[in-house]
Design a protein around this motif. Structure first.
Motif, PDB file in Angstrom:
ATOM      1  N   GLN A  83       4.206  -2.209   5.274  1.00  0.00           N
ATOM      2  CA  GLN A  83       3.056  -2.667   4.502  1.00  0.00           C
ATOM      3  C   GLN A  83       1.887  -3.037   5.404  1.00  0.00           C
ATOM      4  N   TYR A 140      -0.026   2.136   4.013  1.00  0.00           N
ATOM      5  CA  TYR A 140       0.403   3.342   3.284  1.00  0.00           C
ATOM      6  C   TYR A 140       1.490   4.051   4.072  1.00  0.00           C
ATOM      7  N   LYS A 141       2.175   4.958   3.412  1.00  0.00           N
ATOM      8  CA  LYS A 141       3.057   5.916   4.089  1.00  0.00           C
ATOM      9  C   LYS A 141       3.228   7.115   3.166  1.00  0.00           C
ATOM     10  N   ALA A 181       1.223   7.250  -0.176  1.00  0.00           N
ATOM     11  CA  ALA A 181       1.406   6.198  -1.177  1.00  0.00           C
ATOM     12  C   ALA A 181       0.929   4.883  -0.576  1.00  0.00           C
ATOM     13  N   ILE A 182       0.205   4.112  -1.359  1.00  0.00           N
ATOM     14  CA  ILE A 182      -0.321   2.820  -0.905  1.00  0.00           C
ATOM     15  C   ILE A 182       0.635   1.718  -1.364  1.00  0.00           C
ATOM     16  N   TYR A 183       0.874   0.769  -0.487  1.00  0.00           N
ATOM     17  CA  TYR A 183       1.804  -0.311  -0.806  1.00  0.00           C
ATOM     18  C   TYR A 183       1.260  -1.177  -1.951  1.00  0.00           C
ATOM     19  N   THR A 195      -0.607  -4.152  -0.831  1.00  0.00           N
ATOM     20  CA  THR A 195      -1.979  -3.847  -0.410  1.00  0.00           C
ATOM     21  C   THR A 195      -2.916  -3.893  -1.605  1.00  0.00           C
ATOM     22  N   LYS A 202       7.907  -4.161   0.134  1.00  0.00           N
ATOM     23  CA  LYS A 202       8.516  -2.838   0.299  1.00  0.00           C
ATOM     24  C   LYS A 202       8.104  -1.845  -0.791  1.00  0.00           C
ATOM     25  N   LEU A 208       5.912   0.654  -3.111  1.00  0.00           N
ATOM     26  CA  LEU A 208       4.850   1.642  -2.902  1.00  0.00           C
ATOM     27  C   LEU A 208       4.389   2.205  -4.235  1.00  0.00           C
ATOM     28  N   PRO A 241       3.075   5.614  -5.444  1.00  0.00           N
ATOM     29  CA  PRO A 241       2.846   6.996  -5.005  1.00  0.00           C
ATOM     30  C   PRO A 241       1.683   7.633  -5.761  1.00  0.00           C
ATOM     31  N   ASP A 267      10.441   1.272  -0.610  1.00  0.00           N
ATOM     32  CA  ASP A 267      10.461   1.857   0.725  1.00  0.00           C
ATOM     33  C   ASP A 267      11.748   1.456   1.432  1.00  0.00           C
ATOM     34  N   ILE A 325      12.351   6.865   0.032  1.00  0.00           N
ATOM     35  CA  ILE A 325      11.521   6.178  -0.966  1.00  0.00           C
ATOM     36  C   ILE A 325      12.071   6.507  -2.346  1.00  0.00           C
TER      37      ILE A 325
END
Length: 947
Positions: free
Chosen positions: A197, A201-202, A223-225, A228, A253, A255, A257, A631, A659
């Protein structure tokens, strides 16, 4: 007596009263409090340092205190008042004019401003951090002279309301995530697998296609947490929050998407428009042989070039993004051209074209066709040829210049091959003779060789350059604001997180813009014990109800159903939403169903052929409702490939971002679903009962199922309200209760206050964990569930033009407009009604072909005029005298490929074959001296078929 002290204003009396109350409440003596009061009064008497609104002693001042509502378990309330009427005293007129820009005479006022205040009763603070809202100004006047009666109507509420007021109409897309913008290619995507986080993003690895381990980078989206989002929602509203158990809840954890359509970009911003006139010429040899030529178009005049991509002097266009021909992407060069073709010679007699007859070893006259063409090329000079108007020469050409034209054409041509950002593209004009056997030679009537120059005089050409509509910003700079779910209110997002974790919100007494978030169980467990036994008005009616009787028979905690096939199939099979939890209360006297639905939809998961457990969504164009996932970090898997384009990418990857809705999809210990499913679309090694229901809702539901509600009247005063915390444990005789609601406490008139109490759940026998079978669905069920993923992949990874009626099983295929048929495979083109398939009843069918006319001069590499190609770019080189190598993008199957090449003359022999490395070898031999020779290929047809 009630006072409303506005933010930034106070008086000595207020300070004295508040200080006195605090000294007494903290256990100080009356003498100590009096001494301090006397000292404070010496500082300024009773001078008003700010504004205190006048409240008439006989006006109702009803306040309701609540943090939750047992009848609606997902509702979160706060402290609020009913309408309070304030008189139009000179003091109130002055203060309200100052704060709300009220103009009584004009009859206008501004209701948009928010003012903080304190509410005091008998100089004891009963609301320390509150908001005053002016809702109306009422007046009546019987003459034109002045108002006769004016009243102000106000509401008072705690600062939690301000947070939701600030975000009520705001959407997630109003949040700026530009600080997360980044360059994206296969390498940078894989590097995010270990993101947390703190990175914001991841990337998510979605399901791709059965039987394949190849992904294109367009299938993986960032994908942004959720945290966030949460942080920025609060910050943009002017708030902060404290969630002591945030990491224990694993909220950091989660996300969000990408859930939209295929990312599109308006490539018109990258359009180039230019025009020029140009003379393309090539000095032909004196032996009369015609030599094809190709020339770069230069010295343009720019009309449009917003991104400064085009160099008008050199005619070079700098590619703004990568394009992949296997995904039907490329750059279109559209030219509107007007030109003439001029044949010039100085021989006295008419001349005409000849060819060499290998049977008689003589030159014989023969009609020839000369075709001008345009060709847009990449840095390797690979490009598609688009012919202009052919010119047939059947009779002799007189001395001097013979002009053919004026011709006008609209031409669209494209560079071929995989193009990288920054590649230099250009437009060329060329001339070739027809590809019939033999070179073209010019001779006069006496058979003497004549030099003939052929010019292409471009009178005017207008050029437009633009990436085609299939092009995506591959390997480019990603704007993260484009990956935020649309049409989602921030308030709904926050409320859904509250519902998932059963959160209660409280105002930080030290900082009113900081909201303290606690899980409901923790909130009540931390409450202070208080004895209200002697405050109970025993002479007033007391109502005791069983909580199941004030609720519905069934409670369903659930995600929002979505239309994708994994969710639809699960619902059609079980008549439940994936991940929901239903609880049936004990009471037989109620029948309704109460559904508590969050805005997120559930995401079923499954196993890939290479052992990665991933969401059952099409990553390239999900087109789903908003989702939320967990996540699980980086996990090991089998080999898979992440392709940037062509053969460029990262291969043999053995880790993936796990994920899903579990913390570990094989051996989970936490699940963000509300309940355990009836079945899953893959085989789990174990299951977990640690669902949202069991972790965060079990005690709440059990309190309803086993508990009671007491509604009674109590003798409450300002000290009770000043010290009131809504998580207090209230003792009445030998029983303990939580506060559900304090209703209409009248701060201005002494009397009884109605209170709703609910029995403390810690004294109740806890309900058991709810479990389920969680079996594995049959593989055929999983394949049916993936149908929407396959359909979306077909629509987003293939180019299917309007009016087509096709079934496509594969990726990167192109189907022409209005065509009917079936395509099985990848990278195919269906231009007319029919079927493309590798086999029919076990018999192989043609799946790839390459047809080109090869011309080779001197020690140069052969030039290929492509007539048909669906095997990708072939790069030609000269490896030795008379030996040439064609390297395709993907090596050809040596045993399944058929090669044909024409021979030009009886004393020259051409041969071609597929080497063991999958490359094409062409050899040209002079049979007279029995050695390999150059200058033999002249529009020589090469055809390759792979079966």
């Amino acid at each position: 007596m009630v006072k409303i002290v506005l933010e930034g204003t106070t008086s000595i009396d207020t300070l004295v009263g508040s200080f006195q109350a605090r000294v007494l409440n903290d256990g100080g003596t009356f003498e100590a409090a009096t001494c301090c009061v006397d000292f404070l009064k010496t500082l300024g008497g009773n001078e008003v340092l700010g504004g205190i609104l006048d409240v008439r002693p006989d006006v109702n001042f009803p306040l309701t205190f609540s943090v939750g509502e047992i009848r609606d378990i997902t509702k979160r309330t706060g402290t609020f008042s009913k309408t309070i009427v304030l008189p139009a005293t000179d003091n109130n007129n002055r203060i309200l004019n100052h704060y709300y820009d009220v103009n009584i005479q004009a009859g206008t006022f501004d209701l948009t401003k928010i003012t903080r205040c304190q509410v005091l009763q008998n100089d004891v603070i009963i609301l320390e951090d509150a908001i005053l809202q002016l809702i109306s100004v009422n007046k009546s006047q019987t003459t034109a002279a002045y108002e006769q009666v004016v009243n102000y109507e106000v509401l008072i509420k705690d600062t939690k309301a301000e947070l939701f007021t600030a975000i009520t109409n705001a959407e997630l897309t109003d949040i700026d995530f530009s600080d997360l913008n980044h360059f994206s290619n296969s390498g940078t995507i894989i590097a995010t697998y270990g993101n947390t986080q703190a990175n914001g993003y991841k990337y998510v690895l979605p399901y791709s296609q059965a039987g394949t381990n190849n992904y294109h980078i367009r299938q993986l989206k960032p994908a942004i947490y959720a945290k966030t989002y949460f942080d920025r929602i609060f910050a943009n509203a002017g708030f902060t929050y404290t969630w002591p158990n945030l990491q224990e809840a694993r909220f950091d954890k989660l996300l969000i998407p990408y859930n939209g359509d295929e990312n599109q970009i308006d490539w018109n911003d990258f359009k180039v428009v230019a025009n020029t006139s140009y003379l393309a010429t090539y000095s032909q040899p004196t032996n009369g042989q015609f030599i094809p030529f190709l020339d770069n178009l230069t010295n343009w005049t720019e009309v449009t070039d917003a991104q400064n991509l085009f160099n008008p002097t050199t005619g070079i266009y700098t590619a703004p993004t990568d394009t992949d021909p296997l995904a039907s992407q490329g750059y279109e060069f559209k030219a509107t051209i007007q030109y003439e073709v001029v044949f010039s010679h100085s021989n006295a007699s008419p001349i005409q074209p000849y060819v060499f007859d290998t049977q008689t070893a003589t030159y014989v006259p023969q009609p020839r066709t000369f075709t001008p063409y345009l060709k847009a090329v990449n840095p390797a000079l690979q490009g598609s040829v688009t012919q202009l108007t052919p010119i047939g020469i059947t009779t002799g050409l007189a001395t001097g210049s013979t002009v053919f034209g004026t011709y006008a054409n609209v031409v669209i041509t494209s560079p071929t091959g995989y193009i990288s950002t920054g590649d230099l593209l250009k437009l060329q004009v060329g001339l070739q003779s027809n590809w019939q056997t033999g070179f073209t030679y010019w001779r006069n009537a006496a058979g003497t060789a004549v030099k003939v120059d052929i010019d292409i005089d471009i009178i005017d050409i207008k050029l437009e350059i633009l990436p085609n509509s299939n092009t995506q910003p591959i390997g480019g700079f990603l704007n993260m604001n484009e990956y935020v779910p649309e049409k989602i209110k921030q308030s709904d997002f926050v409320k859904s997180i509250f519902t998932m974790y059963n959160l209660f919100a409280d105002v930080d007494p030290e900082q009113p813009t900081n909201i303290i978030l606690k899980h409901r169980d923790q909130y009540y467990d931390e409450g202070t014990e208080k004895d209200w036994t002697y405050k109970l008005a025993k002479d007033r009616e007391q109502n005791l109800e069983f909580l199941p009787d004030v609720s519905s028979k069934r409670l369903i905690l659930t995600y929002k159903q979505d239309k994708d096939s994994p969710n639809v199939l699960y619902y059609d099979t079980t008549r439940e939403i994936y991940g929901q939890q239903e609880y049936i209360f004990n009471s037989e006297y109620v029948r309704d169903i109460d559904t508590k639905e969050i805005i997120f939809s559930p995401t079923p998961i499954t196993n890939t052929p290479f052992g990665a457990i991933v969401p059952m969504i099409d990553g390239q164009a999900p087109k789903t409702n908003i989702r939320i996932l967990y996540d699980g970090g980086v996990k090991a898997c089998g080999f898979y490939n992440l392709i940037d384009g062509g053969q460029t990418g990262t291969y043999d990857i053995q880790t993936y971002p796990a994920i899903t809705h579990f913390d570990d999809a094989l051996t989970p210990s936490f699940d963000i679903n509300f309940g355990v499913n009836d079945f899953y679309y893959y085989d789990l090694q174990s299951l977990t009962n640690n669902t949202l229901y069991n972790m965060y809702w079990r005690r709440t539901i059990n309190q309803i199922n086993e508990g009671k509600m007491l509604t009674a009247f109590f003798h409450l005063n300002e000290a009770d309200i000043h010290n009131l915390k809504l998580n207090d444990k209230i003792r009445i005789d030998n029983s303990w209760w939580n506060i559900n609601k304090v209703i209409d406490y009248n701060a201005n008139i002494e009397g009884l206050t109605k209170v709703e109490l609910i029995s403390v759940d810690t004294e109740l026998e806890l309900a058991p964990f709810i479990t389920n079978s969680g079996t594995t669905s049959p593989s055929v069920t999983t394949q049916v569930a993936l149908s929407s993923v396959y359909t979306s992949r077909m629509a987003t990874t293939n180019v299917i033009l309007e009016g087509s009626d096709v079934a496509v099983y594969g990726t990167r295929n192109t189907v022409a407009q209005g065509v009917r048929g079936v395509v099985i495979g990848d990278d195919k083109t269906l231009n007319e009604d029919g079927i493309i398939t590798p086999r029919i009843n076990g018999i192989a069918t043609q799946i790839t072909s390459y047809i080109a006319n090869l011309t080779q001069v001197g020690t140069n590499a052969p030039e290929a005029l492509i007539l048909a190609n669906n095997i990708g770019v072939v790069t030609w080189s000269r490896t030795a005298q008379g030996i040439y190598l064609g390297v395709p993008v993907y090596p050809l199957d040596e045993l399944a490929t058929f090669v044909i090449i024409n021979s030009n003359e009886h004393d020259h022999l051409n041969s071609a074959y597929i080497n063991t490395d999958g490359h094409i070898v062409v050899k040209t031999t002079d049979t007279q001296n029995h050695q390999h020779s150059d200058d033999i290929l002249n529009n020589t047809t090469l055809e390759i078929r792979t079966y």
